[in-house]
Motif scaffolding. Structure first.
Motif, PDB file in Angstrom:
ATOM      1  N   MET A   1      -5.931  43.463  18.927  1.00 18.69           N
ATOM      2  CA  MET A   1      -6.467  44.472  18.010  1.00 18.69           C
ATOM      3  C   MET A   1      -5.452  45.583  17.716  1.00 18.69           C
ATOM      4  O   MET A   1      -5.824  46.657  17.253  1.00 18.69           O
ATOM      5  CB  MET A   1      -7.757  45.062  18.586  1.00 18.69           C
ATOM      6  CG  MET A   1      -8.925  44.087  18.593  1.00 18.69           C
ATOM      7  SD  MET A   1     -10.508  44.822  19.060  1.00 18.69           S
ATOM      8  CE  MET A   1     -10.240  45.198  20.792  1.00 18.69           C
TER       9      MET A   1
ATOM     10  N   ASP B   1      -8.438  42.551  11.697  1.00 21.94           N
ATOM     11  CA  ASP B   1      -8.904  43.938  11.757  1.00 21.94           C
ATOM     12  C   ASP B   1      -7.717  44.897  11.706  1.00 21.94           C
ATOM     13  O   ASP B   1      -7.380  45.540  12.706  1.00 21.94           O
ATOM     14  CB  ASP B   1      -9.728  44.172  13.021  1.00 21.94           C
ATOM     15  CG  ASP B   1     -11.069  43.488  12.948  1.00 21.94           C
ATOM     16  OD1 ASP B   1     -11.950  43.996  12.234  1.00 21.94           O
ATOM     17  OD2 ASP B   1     -11.222  42.428  13.578  1.00 21.94           O
TER      18      ASP B   1
ATOM     19  N   HIS C   1      -7.065  49.097  13.127  1.00 21.19           N
ATOM     20  CA  HIS C   1      -8.213  49.269  14.014  1.00 21.19           C
ATOM     21  C   HIS C   1      -8.092  50.562  14.807  1.00 21.19           C
ATOM     22  O   HIS C   1      -7.080  50.836  15.442  1.00 21.19           O
ATOM     23  CB  HIS C   1      -8.285  48.071  14.968  1.00 21.19           C
ATOM     24  CG  HIS C   1      -9.333  48.186  16.029  1.00 21.19           C
ATOM     25  ND1 HIS C   1     -10.678  48.034  15.773  1.00 21.19           N
ATOM     26  CD2 HIS C   1      -9.231  48.435  17.359  1.00 21.19           C
ATOM     27  CE1 HIS C   1     -11.354  48.174  16.891  1.00 21.19           C
ATOM     28  NE2 HIS C   1     -10.514  48.424  17.864  1.00 21.19           N
ATOM     29  N   GLU C   2      -9.142  51.385  14.772  1.00 22.60           N
ATOM     30  CA  GLU C   2      -9.213  52.647  15.529  1.00 22.60           C
ATOM     31  C   GLU C   2      -7.949  53.487  15.346  1.00 22.60           C
ATOM     32  O   GLU C   2      -7.384  54.000  16.317  1.00 22.60           O
ATOM     33  CB  GLU C   2      -9.479  52.369  17.012  1.00 22.60           C
ATOM     34  CG  GLU C   2     -10.871  51.787  17.265  1.00 22.60           C
ATOM     35  CD  GLU C   2     -11.212  51.650  18.736  1.00 22.60           C
ATOM     36  OE1 GLU C   2     -10.301  51.772  19.580  1.00 22.60           O
ATOM     37  OE2 GLU C   2     -12.389  51.401  19.052  1.00 22.60           O
TER      38      GLU C   2
ATOM     39  N   GLN D   1     -14.389  43.473  11.081  1.00 22.94           N
ATOM     40  CA  GLN D   1     -15.387  44.283  11.773  1.00 22.94           C
ATOM     41  C   GLN D   1     -15.679  45.564  10.992  1.00 22.94           C
ATOM     42  O   GLN D   1     -14.763  46.264  10.576  1.00 22.94           O
ATOM     43  CB  GLN D   1     -14.900  44.656  13.181  1.00 22.94           C
ATOM     44  CG  GLN D   1     -14.696  43.473  14.096  1.00 22.94           C
ATOM     45  CD  GLN D   1     -14.207  43.859  15.479  1.00 22.94           C
ATOM     46  OE1 GLN D   1     -14.654  43.303  16.467  1.00 22.94           O
ATOM     47  NE2 GLN D   1     -13.281  44.787  15.565  1.00 22.94           N
TER      48      GLN D   1
ATOM     49  N   ASN E   1     -13.148  51.254   9.454  1.00 20.83           N
ATOM     50  CA  ASN E   1     -12.946  49.916   8.887  1.00 20.83           C
ATOM     51  C   ASN E   1     -14.251  49.286   8.402  1.00 20.83           C
ATOM     52  O   ASN E   1     -15.297  49.506   9.019  1.00 20.83           O
ATOM     53  CB  ASN E   1     -12.305  48.993   9.935  1.00 20.83           C
ATOM     54  CG  ASN E   1     -10.800  48.959   9.828  1.00 20.83           C
ATOM     55  OD1 ASN E   1     -10.209  49.660   9.017  1.00 20.83           O
ATOM     56  ND2 ASN E   1     -10.180  48.137  10.627  1.00 20.83           N
TER      57      ASN E   1
END
Length: 742
Positions: free
Chosen positions: A186, A289, A292-293, A325, A330
């Motif tokens: 990720m 993804d 991500h974050e 996701q 996102n």
């Protein structure tokens, strides 16, 4: 004639193996397939149908997975047999209960997804083929036909990086260890827990091929990992690529992001997909993804990035769909706004608590996902923490709100299990799996009664009372409470004077009376002698008693700290001793079930190693993940420590108890020291000129300052000290816990 017989035998074998549900029945119980008749029928509508033909139960469906779902429905609601993680085999009666009236269930939710990237590390990091085979059977029984399949992704990456000029040593510093691969995948970190030995890559490649073969036999659509531009953080220096610095994630160096405008993007993406396809074949769904974050970066052209990633995926399979996701920022609207329907499938990851698809929540998107298809998902568990937890009312309400067609729900295509950790709270996963097949909203209480009867094989009013109490309290986390998973056990927290939540991001808030779980445990224990040997009952009995003891432990902790703050030394000594005894009692209780034993985790880790060094590396991964999670910087400053804490036998006694014993001793010592009369304490000497407020501040209890990481790290370096075999009788131990809590 002999050749004809051989040919006929081979043909028969092919026919048998072509029916995966019959093979599933044979794994449930040898000979079970002879008691059922399964029929695969073409239909544009997803359905399963139960009926009777002589002594055989007939299960019809339009896919093998739907037939397996029908089998599970029959076992639960006709035969009183509940198959789940703690029990995937059964002793079927000689004559099965007959289906007296044809029963048919249909759904327009054709896609049923399974897994979160985190699940592959928090729960599945050390699974072998035997365990995976059981899980795929569980998926089929629960309707899953779209599973994330990322085992062995690292093999494709290693092959790609070798072709780009990276050495094995450099790759070892980039790809993470077994228990941390999810966060590497990720784009959160590099290398932590590694380097992986060559044997790991061979082992995981073989395992993934078996997994995919079985999924294909069931007719599932595996979701393979796609390429979203992740590169080693030194890709600019090493390869001259135009990359964006990934920055830091909780103290870890993140991989870099390859710019979508870099002339090498397409070449590298194609190289990745060629390697992935050579290993595992093409897929119709790929998971990506990107970003991500991570915070928004104005320098990034998100629209261009999304289009380049989509095009790369489409080059390998023009019919493929990108699975992404729906989590925090996102998918960025700018990244997906120009894509057409069918290009994307969005997982609304936390639909039971923080839905994005348009109904009220802190993450609500006014226009939902607009033109894009999406799935209603249940996250349920963060960090694979142990604990009873659920949002029954919210889950049911939010799901059936999608039945009121609106622009925000018209592209709903199915459901998804997106838990960070599995093998817990089977009641919630059972409820979620049935929602697509129940067209009308129902009363939670009615469903719980049916669940209890299926779970234990018979109706029992006392057990119903226990479960209805749980369903109204701990399994009914209310709207507005955004906590991430189970109510955390105070036993597992780093000691302090104000312990509440164990991990940094739990957002935990009290929402149920601890007397509720204690009463449920008493009710279960009161009838336990009738259910001796009932595997599902004994598992739940231990889990519910564990929760009750943990909840009472929190009250005992607060009482002990109140003694300290009130400077009641005698009361503190008594209450601290009782608190510590509760941890040891919890350890003994959980020792009666392999699912709650640390050895179940560490033995699985060691079993994958081919040398002593590999076994030790894998066990170190297993121990670190559930304790410090990272090194000192990441554990303390990054806030990762105890994120994946486990209330398990072994770690309770040797890790959590040790921390609390040190702390309680330090508090007692501090209280003893404070009894000594000295001039400074009376305001003289060095403190003579201090104000009253300053002296008051000095007198407040602050608790001892302890370097916890220095105590924790040595435990992570130990090897091979725990076993998975249960110890003691579950029912006897449950009764002992109830006696203790009186």
């Amino acid at each position: 004639m002999r050749n004809f017989i051989i040919a006929l035998f081979c043909l028969t074998s092919v026919v048998i193996s072509a029916n995966p549900v019959e093979n599933l029945l044979e794994r449930i119980e040898r000979g079970a397939s002879k008691k059922f008749k399964t029929q695969l029928i073409k239909s544009p509508t997803d359905f399963f149908e139960l009926s009777q033909e002589g002594n055989k139960v007939v299960i019809k469906g339009n896919t093998w997975v739907n037939i397996a779902t029908g089998l599970n429905w029959y076992l639960k609601y006709h035969a009183g047999i509940h198959l789940t993680w703690n029990n995937m085999t059964a002793n079927l009666p000689e004559r099965l209960p007959q289906v007296t009236q044809t029963e048919r269930h249909e759904t327009d939710l054709k896609l049923r997804y399974d897994f979160n990237y985190c699940t592959f590390s928090y729960s599945m990091a050390f699974w072998n083929w035997e365990r995976w085979q059981t899980e795929i059977d569980w998926m089929a029984l629960h309707g899953v036909n779209l599973p994330l399949a990322i085992v062995g992704e690292e093999v494709a990456w290693r092959n790609m990086l070798l072709k780009l000029g990276y050495t094995k040593k450099e790759i070892g510093k980039f790809i993470a260890g077994p228990a941390f691969l999810a966060w590497w995948e990720m784009n959160n970190l590099e290398g932590w827990g590694g380097p992986l030995p060559d044997s790991w890559y061979k082992q995981q490649e073989t395992l993934q091929k078996k997994i995919l073969q079985r999924m294909h036999e069931y007719g599932m659509e595996p979701v393979l990992p796609g390429f979203c531009g992740m590169m080693p953080h030194d890709a600019k220096e090493k390869l001259g690529l135009n990359v964006t610095d990934g920055g830091k994630w909780n103290g870890y160096t993140r991989p870099a992001n390859l710019s979508p405008t870099d002339s090498q993007f397409n070449r590298i993406a194609d190289l990745y997909y060629v390697e992935l396809t050579r290993l595992y074949g093409k897929a119709n769904y790929y998971s990506m993804d990107p970003f991500h974050e991570s915070n928004d970066d104005d320098a990034l052209d998100y629209g261009k990035a999304g289009s380049v990633m989509l095009e790369a995926m489409k080059r390998i399979n023009p019919k493929a769909t990108w699975v992404i996701q729906g989590w925090t920022e996102n998918p960025r609207p700018r990244m997906i706004q120009d894509m057409k329907n069918g290009d994307l499938l969005i997982l609304d990851l936390f639909s039971e608590c923080r839905p994005m698809f348009g109904i009220p929540s802190v993450w609500k998107r006014e226009k939902g996902y607009e033109q894009h298809d999406w799935l209603f998902c249940m996250l349920e568990n963060f960090g694979a923490n142990v604990g009873l937890h659920g949002r029954m009312d919210q889950l049911i309400h939010n799901f059936y709100s999608t039945k009121k067609r609106s622009p925000n729900t018209q592209h709903l295509k199915g459901i998804g299990f997106t838990m960070e950790g599995s093998e817990n709270n089977p009641v919630m996963f059972e409820l979620m799996s049935e929602l697509p097949w129940r067209p009308e909203i129902f009363k939670k209480e009615d469903w719980v009664r049916g669940y209890v009867k299926a779970r234990y094989g018979r109706k029992d009013e006392t057990i119903e009372r226990a479960w209805l109490l749980l369903a109204e309290t701990i399994y009914n986390c209310p709207a507005g409470n955004n906590q991430q998973g189970p109510h955390e056990s105070v036993f597992c927290g780093r000691p302090g004077l104000n312990n509440f939540q164990v991990k940094s991001w739990s957002k935990m808030r009290n929402y149920y009376d601890p007397q509720a779980t204690l009463e449920a445990a008493r009710l279960m224990t009161s009838v336990s002698s009738r259910y001796k040997g009932n595997n599902n009952f004994e598992y739940d009995l231990i889990d519910i008693c564990r929760q009750a003891l943990a909840d009472q432990g929190r009250l005992q902790y607060l009482k002990t700290i109140a003694d300290y703050n009130g400077f009641s030394r005698a009361a503190f000594a008594k209450d601290a001793r009782r608190f510590l005894d509760m941890i040891l009692l919890q350890d003994r209780l959980l020792g009666t079930r392999k699912e709650f034993r640390l050895g179940h985790w560490t033995e699985a880790a060691r079993s994958l190693g081919t040398t002593q060094a590999e076994k030790n590396l894998y066990e170190w991964n297993a121990r670190v993940q559930i304790t410090t999670w990272g090194n000192r910087t990441c554990a303390d400053n990054g806030g990762l420590r105890d994120y994946a804490h486990k209330e398990w036998q072994g770690i309770l006694k040797d890790f959590y108890y040790k921390r609390w014993k040190i702390y309680m001793y330090a508090l007692a010592k501090q209280m003893e020291d404070n009894t000594r009369s000295n001039e400074d304490a009376l305001g003289g000497g060095a403190n003579a000129n201090k104000t009253a407020n300053e002296l008051f501040e000095m007198a407040l209890p602050k608790g001892p300052q302890i370097d916890w990481y220095a105590i924790e790290e040595p435990w992570t370096l130990q090897h091979n000290t725990y076993r998975s075999q249960p110890e003691g009788d579950a029912i006897d131990m449950a009764k002992e816990v109830i006696r203790f809590l009186k």
